[in-house]
Design a protein around this motif. Sequence first.
Motif, PDB file in Angstrom:
ATOM      1  N   ASP A   1       0.853  -1.183   0.000  1.00 40.45           N
ATOM      2  CA  ASP A   1       0.000   0.000   0.000  1.00 40.45           C
ATOM      3  C   ASP A   1       0.890   1.235   0.000  1.00 40.45           C
ATOM      4  O   ASP A   1       2.111   1.111  -0.090  1.00 40.45           O
ATOM      5  CB  ASP A   1      -0.932  -0.005   1.212  1.00 40.45           C
ATOM      6  CG  ASP A   1      -2.269   0.686   0.936  1.00 40.45           C
ATOM      7  OD1 ASP A   1      -2.289   1.734   0.263  1.00 40.45           O
ATOM      8  OD2 ASP A   1      -3.302   0.174   1.408  1.00 40.45           O
TER       9      ASP A   1
ATOM     10  N   THR B   1       1.269   5.340   1.910  1.00 35.37           N
ATOM     11  CA  THR B   1       0.786   6.303   2.884  1.00 35.37           C
ATOM     12  C   THR B   1       0.117   7.465   2.163  1.00 35.37           C
ATOM     13  O   THR B   1       0.277   7.636   0.957  1.00 35.37           O
ATOM     14  CB  THR B   1       1.945   6.877   3.725  1.00 35.37           C
ATOM     15  OG1 THR B   1       2.779   7.680   2.874  1.00 35.37           O
ATOM     16  CG2 THR B   1       2.762   5.790   4.395  1.00 35.37           C
TER      17      THR B   1
ATOM     18  N   SER C   1      -1.001  -8.252   9.137  1.00 32.96           N
ATOM     19  CA  SER C   1      -1.956  -8.476  10.211  1.00 32.96           C
ATOM     20  C   SER C   1      -1.272  -9.326  11.281  1.00 32.96           C
ATOM     21  O   SER C   1      -0.690 -10.363  10.966  1.00 32.96           O
ATOM     22  CB  SER C   1      -3.181  -9.215   9.659  1.00 32.96           C
ATOM     23  OG  SER C   1      -4.076  -9.522  10.695  1.00 32.96           O
TER      24      SER C   1
ATOM     25  N   GLU D   1      -0.138   5.769  14.623  1.00 35.42           N
ATOM     26  CA  GLU D   1      -1.145   5.766  13.559  1.00 35.42           C
ATOM     27  C   GLU D   1      -0.552   6.335  12.276  1.00 35.42           C
ATOM     28  O   GLU D   1       0.112   7.371  12.289  1.00 35.42           O
ATOM     29  CB  GLU D   1      -2.339   6.593  14.009  1.00 35.42           C
ATOM     30  CG  GLU D   1      -3.609   6.218  13.339  1.00 35.42           C
ATOM     31  CD  GLU D   1      -4.810   6.843  14.026  1.00 35.42           C
ATOM     32  OE1 GLU D   1      -5.663   6.092  14.498  1.00 35.42           O
ATOM     33  OE2 GLU D   1      -4.871   8.076  14.090  1.00 35.42           O
TER      34      GLU D   1
ATOM     35  N   GLU E   1      -1.626   7.365   8.269  1.00 39.04           N
ATOM     36  CA  GLU E   1      -2.721   7.594   7.334  1.00 39.04           C
ATOM     37  C   GLU E   1      -2.344   7.030   5.971  1.00 39.04           C
ATOM     38  O   GLU E   1      -1.263   7.303   5.453  1.00 39.04           O
ATOM     39  CB  GLU E   1      -3.019   9.090   7.203  1.00 39.04           C
ATOM     40  CG  GLU E   1      -4.231   9.367   6.337  1.00 39.04           C
ATOM     41  CD  GLU E   1      -4.567  10.843   6.235  1.00 39.04           C
ATOM     42  OE1 GLU E   1      -5.316  11.190   5.298  1.00 39.04           O
ATOM     43  OE2 GLU E   1      -4.075  11.640   7.050  1.00 39.04           O
ATOM     44  N   LEU E   2      -3.235   6.233   5.399  1.00 33.38           N
ATOM     45  CA  LEU E   2      -3.006   5.648   4.082  1.00 33.38           C
ATOM     46  C   LEU E   2      -3.521   6.575   2.985  1.00 33.38           C
ATOM     47  O   LEU E   2      -4.278   7.510   3.233  1.00 33.38           O
ATOM     48  CB  LEU E   2      -3.687   4.287   3.978  1.00 33.38           C
ATOM     49  CG  LEU E   2      -3.206   3.225   4.968  1.00 33.38           C
ATOM     50  CD1 LEU E   2      -3.965   1.922   4.751  1.00 33.38           C
ATOM     51  CD2 LEU E   2      -1.713   3.014   4.854  1.00 33.38           C
TER      52      LEU E   2
ATOM     53  N   ASP F   1      -5.742   6.135   0.852  1.00 29.43           N
ATOM     54  CA  ASP F   1      -7.205   6.152   0.707  1.00 29.43           C
ATOM     55  C   ASP F   1      -7.908   6.884   1.855  1.00 29.43           C
ATOM     56  O   ASP F   1      -9.128   6.929   1.912  1.00 29.43           O
ATOM     57  CB  ASP F   1      -7.751   4.737   0.553  1.00 29.43           C
ATOM     58  CG  ASP F   1      -7.627   3.889   1.823  1.00 29.43           C
ATOM     59  OD1 ASP F   1      -7.169   4.385   2.881  1.00 29.43           O
ATOM     60  OD2 ASP F   1      -7.986   2.696   1.766  1.00 29.43           O
ATOM     61  N   GLY F   2      -7.131   7.452   2.805  1.00 27.63           N
ATOM     62  CA  GLY F   2      -7.706   8.196   3.925  1.00 27.63           C
ATOM     63  C   GLY F   2      -7.932   7.374   5.175  1.00 27.63           C
ATOM     64  O   GLY F   2      -8.234   7.927   6.236  1.00 27.63           O
ATOM     65  N   SER F   3      -7.812   6.056   5.091  1.00 28.83           N
ATOM     66  CA  SER F   3      -7.964   5.214   6.277  1.00 28.83           C
ATOM     67  C   SER F   3      -6.692   5.268   7.119  1.00 28.83           C
ATOM     68  O   SER F   3      -5.647   5.758   6.672  1.00 28.83           O
ATOM     69  CB  SER F   3      -8.297   3.776   5.882  1.00 28.83           C
ATOM     70  OG  SER F   3      -7.227   3.200   5.157  1.00 28.83           O
ATOM     71  N   ASN F   4      -6.779   4.799   8.354  1.00 26.68           N
ATOM     72  CA  ASN F   4      -5.639   4.797   9.267  1.00 26.68           C
ATOM     73  C   ASN F   4      -5.358   3.390   9.764  1.00 26.68           C
ATOM     74  O   ASN F   4      -6.293   2.608   9.985  1.00 26.68           O
ATOM     75  CB  ASN F   4      -5.915   5.705  10.468  1.00 26.68           C
ATOM     76  CG  ASN F   4      -5.969   7.156  10.077  1.00 26.68           C
ATOM     77  OD1 ASN F   4      -4.969   7.738   9.709  1.00 26.68           O
ATOM     78  ND2 ASN F   4      -7.159   7.738  10.143  1.00 26.68           N
ATOM     79  N   ILE F   5      -4.072   3.094   9.933  1.00 19.67           N
ATOM     80  CA  ILE F   5      -3.624   1.815  10.483  1.00 19.67           C
ATOM     81  C   ILE F   5      -2.542   2.113  11.508  1.00 19.67           C
ATOM     82  O   ILE F   5      -2.034   3.232  11.587  1.00 19.67           O
ATOM     83  CB  ILE F   5      -3.046   0.883   9.392  1.00 19.67           C
ATOM     84  CG1 ILE F   5      -1.867   1.567   8.688  1.00 19.67           C
ATOM     85  CG2 ILE F   5      -4.114   0.455   8.410  1.00 19.67           C
ATOM     86  CD1 ILE F   5      -1.009   0.629   7.892  1.00 19.67           C
TER      87      ILE F   5
END
Length: 121
Positions: A26, A28, A62, A83, A85-86, A88-92
């Motif tokens: 992916d 960031t 995972s 945290e 930010e990817l 696509d706007g999501s966070n992991i």
Amino acid sequence: VCGLHMRGFQLEKQMNECFAEFVREDKTASKYKLIKFTDKIEKPGLIKVNNGGTSIDIEIWSMPNEMIGKFVQNVHHPLAIGEIELQDGSNIYGFVCEGYAAEFSEDITKEGGWKNYKRAQ
């Protein structure tokens, strides 16, 4: 992960020891710089910035919740788990680096990721 824990690098074994599974590659969000510093070995650090950032290549893994404590015991400053930010706007949650490390590190942001940097050497 964005460096030595990626597939094919020397600390991938720590991911495997904690039963982590590779999910996908992916990127960031365009808010990060990538630095290279030396702490026994050469390694990257991902720093979130207000200006001058770009999208950095990462791997998403995972890990079972019960293994996270064991894994985090091996994370030492200036690296931390935080945290991210990817694109696509999501966070992991993943490896981040404290900003002060940029003072004694090489900025390798233009490479777009650790794998690209290593290939270019």
